[in-house]
Design an enzyme around this catalytic site. Sequence first.
Site, PDB file in Angstrom:
ATOM      1  N   ASP A 124      -9.814  -2.600  -0.968  1.00  8.75           N
ATOM      2  CA  ASP A 124     -10.950  -2.444  -1.880  1.00  8.75           C
ATOM      3  C   ASP A 124     -11.735  -3.753  -1.859  1.00  8.75           C
ATOM      4  O   ASP A 124     -11.165  -4.815  -1.590  1.00  8.75           O
ATOM      5  CB  ASP A 124     -10.439  -2.128  -3.286  1.00  8.75           C
ATOM      6  CG  ASP A 124     -11.559  -1.964  -4.301  1.00  8.75           C
ATOM      7  OD1 ASP A 124     -12.213  -0.907  -4.279  1.00  8.75           O
ATOM      8  OD2 ASP A 124     -11.782  -2.897  -5.105  1.00  8.75           O
ATOM      9  N   CYS A 127     -10.832  -6.032  -5.308  1.00  2.21           N
ATOM     10  CA  CYS A 127      -9.427  -6.328  -5.592  1.00  2.21           C
ATOM     11  C   CYS A 127      -9.126  -7.789  -5.237  1.00  2.21           C
ATOM     12  O   CYS A 127      -9.338  -8.229  -4.099  1.00  2.21           O
ATOM     13  CB  CYS A 127      -8.563  -5.369  -4.781  1.00  2.21           C
ATOM     14  SG  CYS A 127      -6.929  -5.939  -4.328  1.00  2.21           S
ATOM     15  N   CYS A 130      -6.681  -8.265  -2.455  1.00  2.73           N
ATOM     16  CA  CYS A 130      -7.287  -7.846  -1.183  1.00  2.73           C
ATOM     17  C   CYS A 130      -8.117  -8.992  -0.612  1.00  2.73           C
ATOM     18  O   CYS A 130      -8.100  -9.244   0.601  1.00  2.73           O
ATOM     19  CB  CYS A 130      -8.179  -6.622  -1.383  1.00  2.73           C
ATOM     20  SG  CYS A 130      -7.316  -5.131  -1.920  1.00  2.73           S
ATOM     21  N   ARG A 154     -10.770   1.624  -5.463  1.00  2.27           N
ATOM     22  CA  ARG A 154      -9.788   1.721  -6.558  1.00  2.27           C
ATOM     23  C   ARG A 154     -10.264   2.597  -7.707  1.00  2.27           C
ATOM     24  O   ARG A 154      -9.452   3.171  -8.438  1.00  2.27           O
ATOM     25  CB  ARG A 154      -9.452   0.326  -7.087  1.00  2.27           C
ATOM     26  CG  ARG A 154      -8.695  -0.533  -6.105  1.00  2.27           C
ATOM     27  CD  ARG A 154      -8.259  -1.828  -6.748  1.00  2.27           C
ATOM     28  NE  ARG A 154      -9.392  -2.561  -7.316  1.00  2.27           N
ATOM     29  CZ  ARG A 154      -9.260  -3.563  -8.171  1.00  2.27           C
ATOM     30  NH1 ARG A 154      -8.069  -3.928  -8.590  1.00  2.27           N
ATOM     31  NH2 ARG A 154     -10.327  -4.187  -8.617  1.00  2.27           N
TER      32      ARG A 154
END
Length: 255
Positions: A124, A127, A130, A154
Amino acid sequence: MKFVFVVGLVFGFCGHALAVEPDEVRKKLKKAVPALAIETIVDSRIEGFYEVGLDDGSVIQFSKDGEHFIYGDIYHVGEKLVNITEENRNVRRKQMLDAVAESEMIVFSPRNVESRGTITVFTDIDCGFCRKLHADVPELNQLGITVRYLAFPRTGIFKSDSTKTSSYKKLASAWCSDNRQLALTMAKTGTPIEDKDCENPVASHYGLGQVMQVNGTPAILYDDGKLDVGYRTPAQLVALSLIHISEPTRPLYIS
């Protein structure tokens, strides 16, 4: 986590009745629960049972006499607990991942170093972990690890008013960019990128992640189908990618 412990007495009825065929199992379950979406029926590693795979990634252990089922994961108790249902999920995830064309992914490959492994990451834009993992991509490439991205917004695809979510729009803009690697990197560092929309695989990737039971990002898939959710350091990812090297897929599917 759900634990289902099955003792020897449970299996006693299986040897005293004629085993039903997979098609009969499908018909019987559909009659009992019409909304049940059955994807696969395979021989369970528990003698006298089929393993029935549902479209949400969950499984049912269905007795071959057609009279009983167990919902939940099955564990083998030996020197250590082994989740044999999860092992079968790994096989299924690998088969599903192998069916995705790499051209649908955003791929960062090693250059001028020997390839040592591959990880495929559901990601994502917003995130935090991430972004932390993406910052490690150059180091991972230097260590010989290819990083392939699949999109997993998400907040889903649609808002309550049926318009697209911000998570979807950001990922779609990256996938629709002329330079997808650069656009994804810019977006993950908080740099605005041009809003774009096109025919893209974001919704397809999101649906695939749901079937694979992805419940957070980053969600990391190794070559053998093992799923690992959360951030891992480059050293950890190298070690794990070497442990989870793909092996020939054993035939599982009966129906």
